[in-house]
Design an enzyme around this catalytic site. Structure first.
Site, short mmCIF file in Angstrom:
data_model
loop_
_atom_site.label_atom_id
_atom_site.label_comp_id
_atom_site.label_asym_id
_atom_site.label_seq_id
_atom_site.Cartn_x
_atom_site.Cartn_y
_atom_site.Cartn_z
N HIS B 79 0.85 -1.20 0.00
CA HIS B 79 0.00 0.00 0.00
C HIS B 79 0.89 1.25 0.00
CE1 HIS B 79 -2.91 3.02 1.23
NE2 HIS B 79 -2.26 3.22 2.36
N ASP B 108 7.67 22.66 -25.28
CA ASP B 108 7.63 21.28 -24.79
C ASP B 108 8.62 21.17 -23.65
OD1 ASP B 108 7.56 18.41 -24.53
OD2 ASP B 108 6.76 18.35 -26.57
N TRP B 144 7.41 -0.27 4.14
CA TRP B 144 8.00 0.46 3.01
C TRP B 144 9.38 0.98 3.37
CZ3 TRP B 144 9.39 5.64 1.84
CH2 TRP B 144 9.20 6.55 2.87
N SER B 170 13.58 6.59 -13.04
CA SER B 170 12.49 7.35 -13.65
C SER B 170 12.37 8.73 -13.00
CB SER B 170 11.19 6.56 -13.52
OG SER B 170 10.09 7.38 -13.75
N SER B 171 12.39 8.74 -11.66
CA SER B 171 12.24 10.02 -10.95
C SER B 171 13.38 10.97 -11.26
CB SER B 171 12.22 9.80 -9.43
OG SER B 171 11.15 9.01 -9.07
N HIS B 254 13.31 11.49 4.48
CA HIS B 254 12.68 12.73 4.92
C HIS B 254 12.51 13.74 3.80
CE1 HIS B 254 10.50 15.07 7.63
NE2 HIS B 254 11.09 16.10 7.10
N GLU B 256 12.12 12.97 0.89
CA GLU B 256 11.05 12.33 0.09
C GLU B 256 9.67 12.81 0.52
OE1 GLU B 256 10.83 10.49 -2.53
OE2 GLU B 256 8.74 9.85 -2.36
N TYR B 258 8.91 15.59 1.65
CA TYR B 258 8.71 16.94 1.12
C TYR B 258 8.58 16.93 -0.39
CZ TYR B 258 8.97 18.67 5.72
OH TYR B 258 8.67 18.89 7.02
N SER B 269 -1.15 27.17 -4.17
CA SER B 269 -0.81 28.58 -4.36
C SER B 269 -1.25 29.10 -5.72
CB SER B 269 0.70 28.81 -4.19
OG SER B 269 1.10 28.37 -2.93
N HIS B 303 14.66 12.44 13.08
CA HIS B 303 13.45 12.53 13.91
C HIS B 303 12.53 11.33 13.67
CE1 HIS B 303 11.30 15.21 10.71
NE2 HIS B 303 11.02 13.94 10.49
N HIS B 304 12.86 10.53 12.67
CA HIS B 304 12.14 9.26 12.51
C HIS B 304 12.74 8.19 13.40
CE1 HIS B 304 9.99 10.61 8.83
NE2 HIS B 304 11.05 11.38 8.71
N THR B 329 6.52 26.68 7.28
CA THR B 329 5.22 26.08 6.97
C THR B 329 4.09 26.97 7.47
OG1 THR B 329 6.31 23.96 7.31
CG2 THR B 329 3.93 23.92 7.03
N LYS B 332 3.54 29.81 5.15
CA LYS B 332 2.76 29.45 3.97
C LYS B 332 1.27 29.45 4.29
CE LYS B 332 4.30 26.97 0.77
NZ LYS B 332 4.87 28.00 -0.07
N ARG B 451 1.32 0.73 15.29
CA ARG B 451 0.94 0.64 13.88
C ARG B 451 1.37 -0.72 13.33
NH1 ARG B 451 5.65 4.37 11.06
NH2 ARG B 451 4.66 3.72 9.12
#
Lengths: 311, 538
Positions: B79, B108, B144, B170-171, B254, B256, B258, B269, B303-304, B329, B332, B451
Site C-alpha cells: 500500500h 515542450d 515500506w 524514472s524520478s 525525509h 522524500e 517533502y 498557491s 526525527h524518525h 510552513t 505558507k 501501527r
C-alpha cells in the site's frame, strides 16, 4: 457483550479522559488522550503532549477562524470585490516571530524531559530485555548492587489470546479476560516482575530483527536492535500490571508480541526474586509453586493483578 | 531548438498522430506524456487503495477474519510503496509535465525523448513490484521503510530492490527534465521571480529528487548485497550496523516526504489566488518558504529515529531542527489565509479541495509539531498517532492538492467542463469520510495501539470500526472522481473557454481549451498583468 453496556462504558471512559485526566495503566475503550503513566518520568511526555496539543488548538482556532471569517465575508456571491494588496511586511514579521517564541518555549520544556530520560545513572537494578521473533526474554542482571543468579525467562503471548487470534478461530476476543479486564493480545504467559520505587535500568537488545519495547504506562519505548545495546530507565510509583506491545514491525507475529510488567512492592519483589534464584539453583525442581504463592499478595494494588506468573 | 523546430515541422500542422500506438506509446509530447503519467497514477491510486481496503477490512473488528498476518504485512508494505512511488509522485510529475511548459511559455519539455523513457519505465517497475504478490515467497512484508534485518528475511528482496531502482531512475530523469525545462526554456521576459509558485515548487522539488534518489538507490543496493553477496553493511554479526540503514534510508526518506508535499504547496498557491481573484499574498515569502523547507528537510532525518537510541546531543539537534520547519510552513498557511482575506471568493470544486487542503494539512502539521518533541515522541513513535499524522499530510495534503489541480486544469486538458454537481459530491464525500477515517486514529495511537498490527485488543475496537467505515466510504467516494473524469473527457457537452476561471491568471489560460497539441511554437509575449504574480513589486 451487550453493545449498550459497552457504549456506556465507552462514554464514561471518554468523559473521564476529557475531564479528570485520570492516570490509566492500560488502554480503555474510547480513550482519547495519552496515559499519564505511573512512573517518575512518564508525566513528561504526557505534560508535553497536553501543552503542545493546547498550543495547536489555540493556533488552529485562530487560523481556521480567520479562514472561515474570510470565506463568509469575502464571497463573490455577497458582492465582495477583491482588494489589490498582496503583502504586508509588518504582519509577516509578526507571524514569523510569534511562532519562533512559541517554539522556543516548547523546545525548552522538551529539552528538560530529554535530559532526565537520558540519565540512566544511579540505578538500583538492571534488567536485560532481548527481543526475539516473537517473544521477549528478560534477564535480571543485578539488584541493589548485587548480581542476580541466573534469573531469566521468555515471555510470550498467553495461550488464550493465541488460540483466539488464529484466523477464523471462531473464538470471541471479548471473552479473553483476566479479573474483569480484557487482555486479548495484551497478556503473556510470564510477566516481567519488578519492584516499585526503584530506579530500574533496562538494557535492551534483540536476537534477530529490530523490535521495540513499549509499555505506555512507563512513558517511553526503546528499540531493541541486534548488535546494539540500548539503555533506558524507569521508576514505577504505583504497584500494578502494565501492558504494552512490540512497536516495531518485526515479522508476521509483530502484533502478537505483548509486554506485561507487574510492579510489586519491594519486599514482595525480594521474595519473588529469592524464590526464582533458589529455583535456578535446583533446575530439577518445578519453579512455579514458589512464584505462585506471592502472586495473590498485591490485593491492594489499584489495577487487578494478572494471572500468577507461572512458568 | 532551431533544429528541432525544422525537423518536426511536418507535425506542427497536423497535431497528434492518428495511430493509437504511435501517439500513446512513442510520444514525446509533454501533454500526452503528462496524460500518461496522470492515468497511470490514478490506476495506481486505486490499486494502492484496494490494499488499504484489505487493511481496513481486517481491522474492522478484533480477531483475524480475512487474512493471515503475513499477508497483512504485505498489504501495508505494498500500500505504502504503491501510493508513494506509484500514485503521488507520478501524479505530480504528470501535472508538472502537462503544466510547466504551458506556464512558462515553452513549446515542450527540454528533453522529450527522455520524458518518454522516464514514463515507460514506471509500468515495468510496478509490474515487477506487484508481481511479487503472486510469487511463492510473497511480496515484500518488511514495511515500506525496508528496515533490515527484517526486510532481508523475505524472498522478494531482489524484485523489490530492482523495482525501486527503476522508480528512482524514472524520478531522476523526470527531475532532470523539469530542471532543464524551467531553467532553459522560459519564454523571454519570464524571469525566475515571475514564475508561478507551482513552477517554483517543482524546480525545488526536482533538486530534492536528484539529491536523494541516489541515496535510496545506495541503501537498497546495500540491502541487495547483504542478502545475496554476503556483505555485512547492516549485519551486526559481520561488523555492520542495522541503524546505519535507517540513517541512510531517512536521509532519503525525509526529503522524500517533502518531495510529496512541495508541489502540492505550489498547486494550492495557484488555485487559491484564482478563486479569491486576488494575487497570492507574499509571493517571495512563499518561494523562500518552499526553499527553506527543502533545505531543512535534509537535516532532520533522525526525527524518525528518536526511539532508536540516539545520543542526547543527537536527539536535541534533530528535535530543534524539526521544530524549525514549523516556521516556514506556518508562513505558507498564513499567506494562503491572507490571500483569501479581502478577496472575492467563489467555491468551485478545485477551490473546495484547496481550502480543505489548507485546513486538513495544517492539522497534519500540528500533529507533526507534536511528533517533533522527542520526549513525547517516545510515546507517539510507531503508534497510530503517526499513521494519523502522515495520512493527514499525504491524503488530505498531497492527494487533495492533486485532485484540486486535476479539477482546476481538467477543462484546459479536455476542452470540456466537468460536472460541477458531481465534483462537489466528490468533494463533500471525500472530506467527510477522510476525517472519519483518519481522525480517530489519533486517539488509537494516544491510547497505545502500535501501527502495522493486524489485530488488536478490544479496547481499540470502537475507533477502529469508525475508521474502517470512513475508509470504505472514502474509497468508494473516489469512484465518483473517475466518473467525473470520464464524463468530462467524452460526454460533457459544455465547452470550456480559454480562460476557464474568471480569476485565473498565467500563460496556460492564454492558449485555447483544449490546449492544442503544440503550443508556444513562437514564444509568447509576457504581459505582467497576465501573470499570476507578474506585478510583484519591491
Amino acid at each position: 457483550m451487550t453493545s449498550g453496556g459497552i457504549r456506556i462504558k465507552a462514554w464514561v471512559a471518554m468523559a473521564c479522559a476529557l475531564f479528570c485526566g485520570a492516570a490509566w495503566a492500560n488502554p480503555e475503550p474510547g480513550q482519547l488522550n495519552m496515559t499519564r503513566g505511573v512512573t517518575e518520568w512518564s508525566s513528561e511526555p504526557y505534560f508535553l503532549n497536553n501543552v503542545a496539543l493546547g498550543v495547536c488548538v489555540v493556533i488552529g482556532v485562530l487560523v481556521f477562524g480567520a479562514m472561515f471569517v474570510a470565506m463568509f465575508r469575502f464571497r463573490k456571491s455577497r458582492g465582495a470585490v477583491a482588494e489589490k494588496w498582496s503583502h504586508n511586511t509588518m504582519l509577516e514579521v509578526v507571524w514569523t516571530t510569534i511562532p519562533v517564541i512559541i517554539l522556543i518555549v516548547l523546545a525548552y520544556l522538551a529539552t528538560g524531559g530529554l535530559k532526565t530520560f537520558a540519565d540512566t545513572t544511579g540505578s538500583q537494578m538492571t534488567v536485560k530485555v532481548t527481543g526475539y521473533q516473537w517473544k521477549w526474554r528478560y534477564d535480571y542482571v543485578d539488584y541493589q548492587g548485587k548480581a542476580v543468579e541466573k534469573v531469566g525467562f521468555m515471555s510470550k503471548l498467553d495461550r488464550e489470546s493465541d488460540e483466539t487470534r488464529q484466523l477464523k478461530s471462531g473464538m470471541d476476543p471479548y471473552a479473553v479476560k483476566v479479573d474483569g479486564y480484557n487482555t486479548y493480545l495484551l497478556n503473556v504467559d510470564e510477566p516481567l516482575v519488578v519492584p516499585t520505587d526503584t530506579k530500574i535500568r533496562f538494557v535492551i537488545t534483540a536476537g534477530d530483527v529490530i523490535h521495540s519495547w513499549w509499555v505506555p504506562a512507563l512513558g517511553w519505548k526503546m528499540d531493541a536492535i541486534p548488535g546494539i545495546v540500548n539503555a533506558a530507565w524507569t521508576n514505577i510509583k504505583e504497584p500494578g500490571v502494565y501492558r504494552g506491545q512490540c512497536a516495531e514491525l518485526c515479522g508476521q507475529d509483530h502484533g502478537f508480541m505483548p509486554i506485561v510488567v507487574k510492579a510489586v512492592p519491594k519486599a514482595e519483589f525480594e521474595q519473588w526474586l529469592a524464590a526464582k534464584e533458589q529455583a535456578a539453583k535446583q533446575p530439577a525442581a518445578p519453579a512455579a509453586p514458589a512464584a505462585a504463592s506471592t502472586a495473590a499478595a498485591p490485593a491492594t494494588a489499584q489495577v487487578a493483578p494478572a494471572t500468577a506468573p507461572q512458568g | 531548438m532551431a533544429h528541432a523546430a525544422t525537423h518536426d515541422h511536418h507535425d506542427d500542422h497536423h497535431g497528434a498522430p492518428k495511430n493509437f500506438f504511435v501517439r500513446w506509446c512513442m510520444s514525446t509530447n509533454h501533454k500526452d506524456i503528462g496524460t500518461l503519467y496522470l492515468v497511470f497514477s490514478l490506476l495506481m491510486f486505486f490499486i494502492g487503495g484496494s490494499f488499504a481496503m484489505v487493511i481496513r477490512a481486517e481491522l474492522f473488528k478484533p480477531g483475524l477474519q480475512l487474512v493471515q498476518p503475513y499477508f497483512f504485512n504485505e498489504m501495508t508494505t505494498m500500500h505504502a510503496l504503491v501510493m508513494i512511488f506509484g500514485a503521488v509522485m507520478p501524479a505530480f510529475v504528470g501535472l508538472g509535465n502537462w503544466m510547466i511548459p504551458l506556464m512558462i511559455g515553452a513549446p515542450d519539455m527540454a528533453l522529450p525523448r527522455m520524458n518518454n523513457l522516464s514514463f515507460w519505465i514506471l509500468p515495468f517497475a510496478f509490474a515487477m513490484l506487484l508481481s511479487t504478490l503472486f510469487m511463492p515467497g510473497g511480496g515484500p512484508a518488511g514495511g515500506w521503510t525496508m528496515y533490515p534485518p527484517l526486510s532481508l528475511q523475505g524472498d522478494s528482496v531482489a524484485n523489490l530492490v530492482f523495482a525501486v531502482h527503476l522508480m528512482g531512475i524514472s524520478s531522476i530523469m523526470g527531475a532532470i527534465n523539469i530542471i532543464a525545462t524551467i531553467l532553459n526554456m522560459r519564454a523571454p521576459g519570464m524571469d525566475l521571480l515571475k514564475m508561478p509558485v507551482f513552477v517554483w515548487s517543482w524546480l525545488i522539488t526536482a533538486f530534492l529528487l536528484i539529491a536523494v534518489m541516489p541515496v535510496l538507490a545506495g541503501a537498497v543496493t546495500m540491502l541487495l548485497t547483504d542478502k545475496y553477496f554476503g556483505t555485512s553493511f547492516f549485519n551486526a554479526a559481520g561488523g555492520g550496523d542495522p541503524v546505519l540503514f535507517q540513517h541512510i534510508f531517512w536521509f532519503f526518506g525525509h526529503p522524500e516526504v517533502y518531495i510529496m508535499i512541495l508541489p502540492a504547496f505550489g498547486l494550492v498557491s495557484e488555485i487559491i489566488p484564482a478563486f479569491s481573484r486576488k494575487p497570492i499574498f507574499g509571493y517571495k515569502a512563499m518561494v523562500f518558504a518552499i526553499a527553506s523547507i527543502a533545505f531543512l528537510s535534509f537535516i532532520v532525518w533522525a526525527h524518525h529515529m528518536f526511539a532508536v537510541g540516539l545520543p542526547l546531543g543527537g536527539e536535541i539537534f534533530f528535535m530543534y531542527a524539526t521544530m524549525l520547519i514549523a516556521v516556514p510552513t506556518g508562513v505558507k498557511v498564513f499567506n494562503w489565509v491572507s490571500t483569501m482575506w479581502g478577496g472575492s471568493m467563489t467555491f468551485e470544486t478545485p477551490m473546495l479541495f484547496a481550502v480543505a487542503f489548507v485546513i486538513l494539512f495544517t492539522i497534519g502539521g500540528f500533529s507533526g509539531l507534536m511528533l517533533a518533541l522527542a520526549p513525547a515522541d517516545f510515546q507517539y513513535h510507531d503508534s497510530y498517532f503517526v499513521v494519523a499524522h502522515f495520512h493527514y499530510v499525504l491524503v488530505t495534503g498531497a492527494v487533495f492538492a492533486i485532485i484540486a489541480g486535476a479539477y482546476y486544469w481538467l477543462p484546459k486538458w479536455t476542452g470540456n467542463m466537468y460536472s460541477e454537481f458531481w465534483g462537489k459530491m466528490h468533494f463533500w464525500n471525500s472530506v467527510i469520510w477522510v476525517n472519519v477515517l483518519f481522525f480517530p486514529q489519533h486517539f488509537l495511537g494516544l491510547a497505545g495501539m502500535p501501527r502495522r498490527i493486524p489485530d488488536y485488543n478490544v479496547a481499540f475496537a470502537n475507533f477502529n470500526m469508525i475508521s474502517s467505515i470512513g475508509g470504505f466510504l472514502f474509497g468508494a467516494s473516489q469512484l465518483i472522481f473517475v466518473g467525473v473524469i470520464i464524463h468530462a473527457v467524452w460526454f460533457s457537452k459544455k465547452k470550456a473557454t480559454d480562460r476557464v476561471w474568471e480569476g485565473a491568471k498565467g500563460l496556460e489560460w492564454t492558449v485555447p481549451s483544449p490546449a492544442p497539441y503544440h503550443t508556444f511554437e513562437v514564444p509568447p509575449v509576457i504581459h505582467d498583468d497576465e501573470l499570476a504574480h507578474g506585478h510583484v513589486d519591491d
